[in-house]
Design a protein around this motif. Structure first.
Motif, mmCIF file in Angstrom:
data_model
loop_
_atom_site.group_PDB
_atom_site.id
_atom_site.type_symbol
_atom_site.label_atom_id
_atom_site.label_comp_id
_atom_site.label_asym_id
_atom_site.label_seq_id
_atom_site.Cartn_x
_atom_site.Cartn_y
_atom_site.Cartn_z
ATOM 1 N N THR A 151 1.023 -0.666 0.421
ATOM 2 C CA THR A 151 -0.023 0.139 -0.076
ATOM 3 C C THR A 151 0.882 1.001 0.278
ATOM 4 O O THR A 151 0.954 2.550 -0.317
ATOM 5 C CB THR A 151 -0.918 -0.041 1.237
ATOM 6 O OG1 THR A 151 -0.034 -0.271 2.631
ATOM 7 C CG2 THR A 151 -2.351 -0.892 1.246
ATOM 8 N N TYR A 153 3.248 2.413 -2.787
ATOM 9 C CA TYR A 153 3.674 2.736 -3.853
ATOM 10 C C TYR A 153 2.537 2.299 -4.413
ATOM 11 O O TYR A 153 1.555 1.410 -4.674
ATOM 12 C CB TYR A 153 4.757 2.480 -3.552
ATOM 13 C CG TYR A 153 4.900 0.846 -4.158
ATOM 14 C CD1 TYR A 153 4.865 -0.510 -3.343
ATOM 15 C CD2 TYR A 153 5.025 0.072 -5.497
ATOM 16 C CE1 TYR A 153 5.499 -1.454 -3.290
ATOM 17 C CE2 TYR A 153 5.269 -1.467 -6.025
ATOM 18 C CZ TYR A 153 5.054 -2.116 -5.157
ATOM 19 O OH TYR A 153 4.710 -3.377 -4.979
ATOM 20 N N LYS A 154 2.434 3.070 -6.133
ATOM 21 C CA LYS A 154 1.922 2.970 -6.978
ATOM 22 C C LYS A 154 2.744 2.961 -7.973
ATOM 23 O O LYS A 154 3.464 3.832 -8.176
ATOM 24 C CB LYS A 154 0.375 3.857 -7.463
ATOM 25 C CG LYS A 154 -0.964 2.756 -6.548
ATOM 26 C CD LYS A 154 -1.620 4.291 -6.952
ATOM 27 C CE LYS A 154 -1.830 5.362 -5.033
ATOM 28 N NZ LYS A 154 -2.793 6.248 -5.346
#
Ligand code: ZN
Length: 385
Positions: A151, A153-154
């Motif tokens: 959760t 990083y993207k």
């Protein structure tokens, strides 16, 4: 011993890659709140790839931009990297935990164009980005100070937008991790987690004395004497190295090597990090004991003064006091940390002394007492941030 390395933050970052020498052992990297800086890019390798692939008109990564965004409510910041690409691509990503936390991203269908192969950041969210060709794809690897959860990083792509002159893009967002350490110190060494970092090792001897004593040998000897003392008092102890070896690898850059040492402390959620070194100077008369700290928690200076107050008298050498310093390992470890310099290897008398079992034992014993003193004082201060 330690040498400084300056980080240059250039206004021409995006126009002109700067080549900066990197030869330090305890490298001081960056100002505390510096913006992500580019350092030591080397465009040679990618330029060669580019020349070869230009003819084939493969899509290329043509530019890299980044920005920090700070959330007004939580105060946490996000680092966003945007890569411009000359054609459509797909991306995949994975998190790697060893030897240092890394985020690896494969950009499928584009090769590195006119971008540097290495970008160095200030270390708060990312340490280093490397860009390399992997067949017809590009591999991006970000070295991070702390391990990422899914959760945190993207990674995604954006289509081109010719009306607004926007190219295809790959975006990496990385959120800042909360430090895993909550400072709430209790007295005593029992159940404390302490990381000892014997300076140098393997291909890096550290400073070398006139009689060929190597810094790496003395620092390991002291750490190995100190470890069982702390364990006997109930502490959990990790050494960044247990023998004569490079912590990251024999051909690692100085930053890789140093970040591998702080990773041992950060990943083990250590309470305290103690880096052990021996000093050196051009004038053989210089001597004495010094302890360095970087005040990134409320406790770094207290830890330094606690340890200096026990090791200096025990050594019988000159007391050079505690000093604030911008050394990598004490800055990038998230817990209170110190770097001790147990005498000067360039001083023939001190070189002789540090080779004795008696001196090594005295240093281990007095660091032990200094750590015990620290926890007593920190508990009295009430702990907590
Ligand atoms: Zn050293």
């Amino acid at each position: 011993m330690h040498r400084f390395v300056m980080t240059i933050i250039s206004l021409a970052i995006f126009l002109l890659p700067l080549q900066i020498g990197m030869a330090a052992s305890e490298a001081a990297v960056g100002a505390p709140d510096a913006k992500p800086a580019v350092k030591a890019p080397n465009i040679k390798s990618n330029a060669a790839v580019q020349a070869k692939l230009d003819k084939n008109k493969n899509p290329q990564i043509t530019a890299l931009r980044w920005a920090n965004h700070i959330d007004a409510v939580t105060g946490l910041s996000t680092l966003r990297l945007v890569f411009d690409v000359s054609g459509p691509v797909t991306v995949s990503s994975s998190v790697i935990g060893s030897p240092v936390p890394q985020l690896a991203v494969v950009v499928k269908g584009a090769v590195p164009g006119d971008v540097a192969s290495t970008y160095e950041f200030d270390g708060r969210i990312a340490e280093l980005l490397t860009v390399s060709a992997a067949g017809a794809d590009t591999r991006l690897v970000m070295q991070l100070p702390l391990m990422l959860e899914d959760t945190d990083y993207k990674v995604f792509t954006l289509r081109n937008d010719p009306a607004n002159k926007k190219p295809f893009r790959v975006v990496i967002d990385i959120g800042q991790k909360m430090p895993p350490i909550k400072f709430n110190f209790t007295a005593g060494l029992k159940d404390k987690t302490i990381v000892l970092d014997p300076g140098h090792g393997g291909s890096d001897p550290g400073a070398v004395g006139a009689n060929k004593t190597m810094e790496k040998t003395i620092t390991l000897a002291v750490a190995q004497r100190l470890k069982p003392m702390l364990e006997k008092a109930g502490a959990k102890v990790f050494l960044t190295r247990n023998d004569d070896r490079d912590v990251f690898g024999p051909n690692a850059s100085a930053v890789d090597e140093l970040s591998a040492r702080t990773t041992v402390a950060n990943n083990n959620k250590a309470d305290i990090f103690v880096s052990i070194h021996i000093n050196s100077f051009t004038n053989p008369i210089a001597g004495g004991i010094a302890t360095y700290y970087y005040q990134k928690t409320p406790y770094d200076a207290l830890l330094a003064s606690s340890i200096q107050s026990t090791i200096a008298p025990a050594s019988g050498l000159q007391n050079r006091g505690i000093n604030a310093a911008n050394f990598y390992v004490i800055k990038r470890s998230v817990m209170p940390a110190v770097l001790t310099e147990l005498g000067f290897i360039s001083n023939p008398e001190e070189e002789k002394l540090m080779n004795t079992a008696d001196f090594q034992q005295k240093m281990a014993q007095s660091i032990y007492l200094g750590l015990d003193k620290f926890f007593t004082q920190a508990a009295r201060l009430g702990g907590g941030q």
